[in-house]
Write an enzyme that holds these catalytic residues in place. Sequence first.
Site: not given
Lengths: 577, 405
Positions: B83, B122, B177, B219, B245
């Site tokens: 982490d 986390e 996006h 996309c 996509s």
Amino acid sequence: MVGVPLWWRTTETYRAWLPVSQIQELSKLQLQLSADVEVVFSRGTVTPEQQKKLPLTQTQDEEHRVDEDTALSYRYETRYRTATVMEEDALNQPTAAGEMLFASLSNQLSRCKHSVISVRPQVITSLILSCSSSAEADLSLHTLSESPCGSLVVYVIPESSTLLPQDVDVYIGRRRTAFLRIGAKMRVGRTLEQLLAHMEPRVKQVLQVMSFSHTDITAALSDRVRLSPGNKESIADSMRAFKSSPGYEITFSLLNPDPKSHRLHWDIEGAAQTYIQPLLTKLAPVANFSMDSQTLYYAVLGVSPRFDSSRSTYTLNADSLAHVINPVEARLGSNAASSNPVLNFLLYVPDAHHSPLYIHDRKKQEVPSNAFHSPRWGGIMVYNVNDFYGPEAVFPVDINIDMAKVMGVFLAQLRLLLGVQSSSAPPGFLVAPCGTAGLADWELDRLMWSRSVENVATATTTITSLAQLLDQIGNIVINDNIAEQVSSAVTSLQLAVAELESGNLGFALQYSKEAILASERAFFDPSLLHLLYFPDDQKFAIYIPLFLPMCVPILLSLLKIISDARQKRRDKQAKKD
Amino acid sequence: MLAGVCFGDEPCLLIPSRKTTIKHANVLIFFLFSQENAGQFFSSGHTNNWAVLVCTSRFWFNYRHVANTLSVYRSVKRLGIPDSHIVLMLADDMACNHRNPKPATVFSHKNMELNVYGDDVEVDYRGYEVTVENFLRVLTGRLPPSTPRAPSVINEQIHCWILPLHSYTVVSYIKCHGGNGFLKFQDSEEISNVELADAFEQMWQKRRYNELLFIIDTCQGASMYERFYSPNLMALASSQVGEDSLSHQPDLAIGVHLMDRYTFYLLEFLEDIHPASKTNMNDLFKVCPKSHCVSTPGHRTDLFLRDPGSVLVTDFFGSVRKVELTMETINLTGHIKQWEESAADGEPRKETYSYSDQLPVSEIIHQKPKQKDWHPPDGFILGLWTLILLVFFKTYGIKHLKHIF
């Protein structure tokens, strides 16, 4: 006419001036490292005629080219002289131990009056001399004079001297001195030049161990230069140690997975003060250290140990060690206020059902220290407590942990992680064990050499890449404070390189630390973020719809003016004719 | 029934400040940085891998983006990256969203098979903290000094920037996006491919990575890596320029799509990888062919120095610490010094501690207004008045001046 400069001024980004030419100069790194060596001939190594020609100073230069931008040159200034009377005494004096032996021997002799024991005087003398240990001589020589940081003194002792054990030719002391036994060939009288020629490679060998060596320095430059994987050991060394940083945080953690059975007591404060603090104080010119400690309960290792029925112990083999650290690391806290690299030292006491726990290496042998370390992270030691109580003990058992043993291991790991070189000395060399401080003076010098070089290399790379970056990405705003940091970094770098050349190791390290701080601060300044980005096609897309309608009448009227003026001129011409 | 929702995105204009309403370009910039690739010493090659996982889409209908990023997070953790070496940026909280029929869970598989939002997630940057600026700051390390240690990652050198650097492998996975040449951050910001390329160049200059793997699921994802120019970068995208996509599976109980196609197949591929496996990058490039993904995944390896066939997937995705056995110890013989009482007069020094005032109310209430220095009117005001006066006198003539004064 008014608009264009106004527009230009309002859309340009503020960029303060940077000393680009100086930065260009720095990108070609030419480092010169100088070391001062004093070679002292003691009685019996030089003839009286040769003694008259001493003291003598010689300088040697060695050039190395690492890559097209980096060049190193090493300068050794060797001063040959003869030993003073006090130094001779220190080299030959019998020690208290020798005297005691002599006293007890004479006591025995006096008791055995009736038996005839003939003891040859040579036997007694050699007894005394062999008891004068090299460590004692080293200490007494050190009290005579203290050599400055970065320099070395090599005492040449005659071949017949019993200061060193039989098969050892070189003894490296705890301070900055070494004893070198002169070779057999030199017994017959030779000229001074031949003597010096014989001494030179041997002194060089001592220098390689006690001062900087080419492999170490190139390893320190690994940030700047892509190393070919030639020398595995030096690469391993450089990968193991932490990168140079102005400060480190050391955290000692006690992991107790089974508080119901073991109630552990460890005097960490006292132990850290007594055992670790001397080392940290000695390393103060290199970095600042802060120590803290914690105890974690119910903290388990991520790996379950195997039971070895032949020895009836639990074992962790070397391959599974790598998976131990990740689950534990999440539980370890760290000091939120500082951002220095953290060295974690964990002491794990196995729970009562899995005791005793031993770490095995690849050959299935037990590791004597029962500890392992991870480069650039820290170390873990497993401390078995099953010997402290018998099977009928009442749980929880109070256990006091032997801090001397624990700190011995942690100190060794700390040395490795900080980059104190650990490679073994060449054959015929005897290295004194480091004292209570945990660090010999010459080891500190080595560390300082490699740290200075590393800092200088990193700082120059940072500054040159910053200049290149700011050049390439034209949209970043350069504030005045960044320009200031860059200038101060450049000045510190120039000073550091100059100090390295003249051999002042302490100052060189200090300047290099300032340089690296300033350069990192400049490079990672939060304001250097290129958030403005105006691609060309977007600029046209915005400005054309606004300005084109305005420009059309202006252009047309300009054309009209021009054609009018031309018409007028033509008329004037026509009138003249 | 929610069909495969990724068709018909609106045309993306290239003006920066415009809000984009592209629906489906999930940008998964899944950066994987790799450090220390001189694998000759010690046993394994990868020691210090970092992952930057970014999801920048808000709102409930972008549930799948968060689910994708969290599933990648789980895979990366499973393969060994701790982490402390992962920067996870999630722009919205789906698990506690009031539209979530099963609160505190985020599922990545239909029929709610796998809850990827378990106990040990986390998140380093969440909600509105996921901005272009923070993203660039994390990458380049230009964090303000007040940043706490955990999210600032990548530098073990000197103070403010705590990201380790120097050749580690970084995996960057971005999910949001996007359009041709840019990524959308949270409906209000964008980052263009040139800015991303510049950020990577800055990372390269400071040697913050040794090798970098960039995975983007959005996309027209391939447009994002067109402008890269720094060495040792490998990039994967889920779709080419001009393609979108698409998402994978809707879940009827939750009501949204749970996964995107490319990431779904990528995760299936990663499930087969374990820390010792020998699959190389060429296999990763073959993930999700056109028949499954509908869009054509692309990759870019020309900037990468090594041959992709020789690069193991675990070089980027996994992380095994190197350990060495401690063979030497130091013999310490002194006894522990006991602490002496410090004060000579025998009394322990008493230091009274008090809390510092969190909100100095008295100072605020009784604050006098700050005296503002008087500045002469600046150029604009002067110019405006001059203009007005000129126009007035032009119109009415100078002889009226005496009527005013």
